[in-house]
Motif scaffolding. Structure first.
Motif, PDB file in Angstrom:
ATOM      1  N   ARG A 102       0.839  -1.199   0.000  1.00 16.38           N
ATOM      2  CA  ARG A 102       0.000   0.000   0.000  1.00 16.38           C
ATOM      3  C   ARG A 102       0.876   1.252   0.000  1.00 16.38           C
ATOM      4  NH1 ARG A 102      -2.935  -1.898   5.365  1.00 16.38           N
ATOM      5  NH2 ARG A 102      -0.714  -2.315   5.706  1.00 16.38           N
ATOM      6  N   PRO A 103       0.304   2.392  -0.364  1.00 18.08           N
ATOM      7  CA  PRO A 103       1.098   3.626  -0.416  1.00 18.08           C
ATOM      8  C   PRO A 103       1.841   3.919   0.886  1.00 18.08           C
ATOM      9  CG  PRO A 103      -1.007   3.973  -1.482  1.00 18.08           C
ATOM     10  CD  PRO A 103      -1.072   2.601  -0.881  1.00 18.08           C
ATOM     11  N   GLU A 104       1.223   3.617   2.019  1.00 14.77           N
ATOM     12  CA  GLU A 104       1.900   3.878   3.292  1.00 14.77           C
ATOM     13  C   GLU A 104       3.079   2.930   3.531  1.00 14.77           C
ATOM     14  OE1 GLU A 104      -2.111   1.820   4.333  1.00 14.77           O
ATOM     15  OE2 GLU A 104      -1.298   3.223   2.829  1.00 14.77           O
ATOM     16  N   ASP A 105       3.174   1.877   2.696  1.00 13.53           N
ATOM     17  CA  ASP A 105       4.280   0.926   2.818  1.00 13.53           C
ATOM     18  C   ASP A 105       5.487   1.299   1.955  1.00 13.53           C
ATOM     19  OD1 ASP A 105       2.709  -0.732   4.475  1.00 13.53           O
ATOM     20  OD2 ASP A 105       1.823  -1.734   2.726  1.00 13.53           O
ATOM     21  N   TYR A 106       5.331   2.274   1.068  1.00 19.19           N
ATOM     22  CA  TYR A 106       6.366   2.548   0.070  1.00 19.19           C
ATOM     23  C   TYR A 106       7.725   2.840   0.702  1.00 19.19           C
ATOM     24  CZ  TYR A 106       2.749   2.943  -3.588  1.00 19.19           C
ATOM     25  OH  TYR A 106       1.731   2.701  -4.467  1.00 19.19           O
ATOM     26  N   GLU A 107       7.730   3.719   1.682  1.00 15.52           N
ATOM     27  CA  GLU A 107       9.008   4.114   2.287  1.00 15.52           C
ATOM     28  C   GLU A 107       9.695   2.921   2.935  1.00 15.52           C
ATOM     29  OE1 GLU A 107      10.822   7.387   5.477  1.00 15.52           O
ATOM     30  OE2 GLU A 107       8.668   7.356   5.014  1.00 15.52           O
ATOM     31  N   ARG A 108       8.915   2.102   3.629  1.00 16.21           N
ATOM     32  CA  ARG A 108       9.493   0.917   4.285  1.00 16.21           C
ATOM     33  C   ARG A 108      10.053  -0.067   3.258  1.00 16.21           C
ATOM     34  NH1 ARG A 108       7.439  -3.910   4.778  1.00 16.21           N
ATOM     35  NH2 ARG A 108       5.340  -3.195   4.204  1.00 16.21           N
ATOM     36  N   VAL A 109       9.315  -0.294   2.180  1.00 23.68           N
ATOM     37  CA  VAL A 109       9.759  -1.242   1.160  1.00 23.68           C
ATOM     38  C   VAL A 109      11.031  -0.746   0.478  1.00 23.68           C
ATOM     39  CG1 VAL A 109       9.168  -2.304  -1.054  1.00 23.68           C
ATOM     40  CG2 VAL A 109       7.462  -2.201   0.776  1.00 23.68           C
ATOM     41  N   VAL A 110      11.091   0.546   0.188  1.00 29.90           N
ATOM     42  CA  VAL A 110      12.288   1.097  -0.448  1.00 29.90           C
ATOM     43  C   VAL A 110      13.502   0.911   0.468  1.00 29.90           C
ATOM     44  CG1 VAL A 110      13.423   3.230  -1.179  1.00 29.90           C
ATOM     45  CG2 VAL A 110      11.082   2.735  -1.928  1.00 29.90           C
ATOM     46  N   LYS A 111      13.349   1.165   1.749  1.00 29.11           N
ATOM     47  CA  LYS A 111      14.457   0.970   2.691  1.00 29.11           C
ATOM     48  C   LYS A 111      14.883  -0.496   2.722  1.00 29.11           C
ATOM     49  CE  LYS A 111      13.448   4.855   5.777  1.00 29.11           C
ATOM     50  NZ  LYS A 111      13.029   5.260   7.149  1.00 29.11           N
ATOM     51  N   GLN A 112      13.905  -1.410   2.636  1.00 22.25           N
ATOM     52  CA  GLN A 112      14.234  -2.835   2.597  1.00 22.25           C
ATOM     53  C   GLN A 112      15.073  -3.179   1.372  1.00 22.25           C
ATOM     54  OE1 GLN A 112      10.544  -4.991   2.782  1.00 22.25           O
ATOM     55  NE2 GLN A 112      10.451  -4.950   5.027  1.00 22.25           N
ATOM     56  N   THR A 113      14.700  -2.574   0.237  1.00 23.71           N
ATOM     57  CA  THR A 113      15.429  -2.886  -0.994  1.00 23.71           C
ATOM     58  C   THR A 113      16.858  -2.358  -0.944  1.00 23.71           C
ATOM     59  OG1 THR A 113      14.622  -0.886  -2.136  1.00 23.71           O
ATOM     60  CG2 THR A 113      13.323  -2.902  -2.379  1.00 23.71           C
ATOM     61  N   VAL A 114      17.077  -1.264  -0.235  1.00 29.28           N
ATOM     62  CA  VAL A 114      18.443  -0.750  -0.086  1.00 29.28           C
ATOM     63  C   VAL A 114      19.305  -1.776   0.642  1.00 29.28           C
ATOM     64  CG1 VAL A 114      19.882   1.016   0.997  1.00 29.28           C
ATOM     65  CG2 VAL A 114      17.749   1.677  -0.147  1.00 29.28           C
ATOM     66  N   LYS A 115      18.774  -2.313   1.741  1.00 31.19           N
ATOM     67  CA  LYS A 115      19.503  -3.333   2.504  1.00 31.19           C
ATOM     68  C   LYS A 115      19.680  -4.604   1.679  1.00 31.19           C
ATOM     69  CE  LYS A 115      17.718  -1.666   6.950  1.00 31.19           C
ATOM     70  NZ  LYS A 115      16.888  -2.011   8.141  1.00 31.19           N
ATOM     71  N   LYS A 116      18.607  -4.979   0.968  1.00 24.19           N
ATOM     72  CA  LYS A 116      18.661  -6.187   0.152  1.00 24.19           C
ATOM     73  C   LYS A 116      19.712  -6.067  -0.937  1.00 24.19           C
ATOM     74  CE  LYS A 116      16.974 -10.128  -1.513  1.00 24.19           C
ATOM     75  NZ  LYS A 116      17.051 -11.427  -0.805  1.00 24.19           N
ATOM     76  N   LYS A 117      19.824  -4.915  -1.540  1.00 18.02           N
ATOM     77  CA  LYS A 117      20.785  -4.705  -2.616  1.00 18.02           C
ATOM     78  C   LYS A 117      22.209  -4.880  -2.118  1.00 18.02           C
ATOM     79  CE  LYS A 117      21.673  -1.490  -6.423  1.00 18.02           C
ATOM     80  NZ  LYS A 117      21.251  -0.215  -7.054  1.00 18.02           N
ATOM     81  N   ILE A 118      22.491  -4.379  -0.924  1.00 18.62           N
ATOM     82  CA  ILE A 118      23.823  -4.544  -0.336  1.00 18.62           C
ATOM     83  C   ILE A 118      24.128  -6.020  -0.114  1.00 18.62           C
ATOM     84  CG2 ILE A 118      25.242  -4.086   1.707  1.00 18.62           C
ATOM     85  CD1 ILE A 118      23.703  -1.425   1.993  1.00 18.62           C
ATOM     86  N   LEU A 119      23.158  -6.755   0.427  1.00 18.03           N
ATOM     87  CA  LEU A 119      23.350  -8.188   0.681  1.00 18.03           C
ATOM     88  C   LEU A 119      23.546  -8.963  -0.610  1.00 18.03           C
ATOM     89  CD1 LEU A 119      20.668  -8.749   3.485  1.00 18.03           C
ATOM     90  CD2 LEU A 119      23.161  -8.697   3.754  1.00 18.03           C
ATOM     91  N   VAL A 120      22.767  -8.626  -1.629  1.00 19.99           N
ATOM     92  CA  VAL A 120      22.880  -9.324  -2.919  1.00 19.99           C
ATOM     93  C   VAL A 120      24.266  -9.101  -3.523  1.00 19.99           C
ATOM     94  CG1 VAL A 120      22.051  -9.347  -5.305  1.00 19.99           C
ATOM     95  CG2 VAL A 120      20.407  -9.352  -3.426  1.00 19.99           C
ATOM     96  N   ARG A 121      24.736  -7.867  -3.472  1.00 16.75           N
ATOM     97  CA  ARG A 121      26.051  -7.560  -4.043  1.00 16.75           C
ATOM     98  C   ARG A 121      27.174  -8.276  -3.294  1.00 16.75           C
ATOM     99  NH1 ARG A 121      26.253  -3.992  -7.978  1.00 16.75           N
ATOM    100  NH2 ARG A 121      24.569  -2.477  -8.311  1.00 16.75           N
ATOM    101  N   LEU A 122      26.992  -8.490  -2.001  1.00 14.61           N
ATOM    102  CA  LEU A 122      28.025  -9.130  -1.190  1.00 14.61           C
ATOM    103  C   LEU A 122      27.995 -10.648  -1.274  1.00 14.61           C
ATOM    104  CD1 LEU A 122      27.928  -6.949   2.067  1.00 14.61           C
ATOM    105  CD2 LEU A 122      29.765  -7.032   0.357  1.00 14.61           C
ATOM    106  N   PHE A 123      26.792 -11.231  -1.325  1.00 16.76           N
ATOM    107  CA  PHE A 123      26.695 -12.682  -1.107  1.00 16.76           C
ATOM    108  C   PHE A 123      26.054 -13.472  -2.236  1.00 16.76           C
ATOM    109  CE2 PHE A 123      26.499 -10.716   3.198  1.00 16.76           C
ATOM    110  CZ  PHE A 123      27.697 -11.155   3.673  1.00 16.76           C
ATOM    111  N   TYR A 124      25.433 -12.825  -3.244  1.00 16.78           N
ATOM    112  CA  TYR A 124      24.785 -13.564  -4.328  1.00 16.78           C
ATOM    113  C   TYR A 124      25.718 -13.627  -5.537  1.00 16.78           C
ATOM    114  CZ  TYR A 124      20.114 -13.538  -2.162  1.00 16.78           C
ATOM    115  OH  TYR A 124      19.042 -13.737  -1.320  1.00 16.78           O
ATOM    116  N   TRP A 125      25.793 -14.811  -6.142  1.00 13.60           N
ATOM    117  CA  TRP A 125      26.633 -14.971  -7.325  1.00 13.60           C
ATOM    118  C   TRP A 125      25.890 -15.792  -8.370  1.00 13.60           C
ATOM    119  CZ3 TRP A 125      30.535 -11.766  -7.394  1.00 13.60           C
ATOM    120  CH2 TRP A 125      31.054 -11.316  -6.164  1.00 13.60           C
TER     121      TRP A 125
END
Length: 345
Positions: free
Chosen positions: A322-345
């Motif tokens: 929902r629209p009120e979730d946007y900010e939280r989801v974006v912050k999650q993706t920032v963390k997820k992107k860091i993890l993917v770059r470090l540990f996903y191959w």
């Protein structure tokens, strides 16, 4: 200078004896193009490299397009004219591919035109780099020749088809246009533009890129993309339908990437993050309709567009957002992107 190859005799399917087999077929769909067609064809007729054929297809025009096309075909024997009932640009391009005699093809829209050395430049690039696709830069201009600023285009060089595929998926420096390129015709085997539909390039060209081993690029301008009010993309009455189709195709492209064996797990997860964030930005922008659309869109259309965009976010994210979730989801993706770059191959 571009090496001139000898041409072989060929008997066309309709029984007409052809004296030469061109190396390049330039496909030009034309619908109600009387205001633009002559400038387009003049830019082809005057090319510095002359050994090509033009597959000119009148797609059921209701204006003077057919008469103009017939006149051009009489004056230039390289132009092969076809006429059909109106079937739309996708079907017309598919027919052009079918009618093309050459092993290399190029698309030019009838309201656009080429630089006079475009064919020679791209053919030389394609041969020298042993590439399956050659790409040049383009400029975007209005009917008076005023140019619009463009985002950065790809620099000179050779990249893989996979790299071009990813650039197209991310809408970066290589775009999903069919024009300003020369393709190996074989790359389209089994791939067709979706007939009777919007965004036919956006649904098709990225798949063609993935089939190429080598993709050669020149930063020299080869193509003039002319913007005018008659374009479907600029028609506010079809905006909502076009937006909903874009969302549908966006999901198709996402699913294609997720199933592509050539992409790593890391590349797939990074693209998923990109898709979620892009859709959230779009939904947020649509909600600012008062200033964003300058009263050009119906409020009810914008409301539907926002709802459809939210549904698409949930489809890729895996649950309702929902629209009120946007900010939280974006912050999650920032963390997820860091993890993917470090540990996903």
């Amino acid at each position: 200078a571009l090496i001139r190859h000898s041409f072989m005799n060929d008997l066309h399917a309709d029984g007409i004896q052809v004296s030469q087999m061109p190396r390049l077929s330039i496909i030009v769909p034309a619908y109600n193009a009387e205001s633009f067609l002559s400038k387009c064809l003049q830019s082809l007729a005057a090319q510095t490299y002359p050994d090509f054929e033009v597959i000119l297809i009148n797609d059921g025009s209701k204006d003077n397009t057919l008469a103009l096309a017939e006149d051009w075909a009489r004056r230039d024997s390289r132009i092969r004219l076809f006429s059909q009932e109106n079937r739309g640009p996708a079907a017309t391009r598919n027919r052009g591919i079918h009618e093309a005699r050459a092993s290399w093809i190029m698309f030019v829209d009838s309201d656009d035109y080429l630089e006079l050395n475009a064919v020679e430049l791209l053919l030389r690039l394609k041969e020298e780099k042993k590439a399956q696709i050659a790409l040049g830069w383009y400029v975007k201009e209005n009917l008076k020749g005023k140019r619009y600023p463009l985002h950065q285009q790809a620099p000179d060089g050779v990249i893989s088809g996979k790299k071009a595929y990813l650039e197209a998926l991310y809408d970066l420096r290589i775009q999903n246009f069919n024009c300003m390129k020369i393709f190996d015709k074989v790359l389209f085997d089994g791939i067709q533009f979706p007939e009777g539909d919007f965004l036919e390039d956006y649904q098709t060209i990225y798949k063609v890129f993935l089939r190429a081993k080598r993709f050669a690029i020149t930063s020299q301008i080869v193509y003039h993309y002319v913007v005018h009010d008659e374009s479907v993309l600029n028609n506010k009455d079809t905006w909502l339908k076009l937006h909903c189709k874009w969302l549908e195709v966006f999901v198709q492209r996402y699913e294609h990437a997720m199933s592509a064996s050539i992409l790593s797990r890391r590349e797939k997860q990074l693209y998923r993050i990109y898709c979620i964030r892009k859709l959230i930005r779009l939904a947020s922008t649509l909600s600012w309709q008062d200033w964003f659309f300058d009263n050009e869109r119906k409020p009810e259309d914008v409301e539907i567009a926002v709802q459809k965009t939210q549904e698409t976010i949930g489809r890729i994210y895996g649950r309702e957002v929902r629209p009120e979730d946007y900010e939280r989801v974006v912050k999650q993706t920032v963390k997820k992107k860091i993890l993917v770059r470090l540990f996903y191959w």
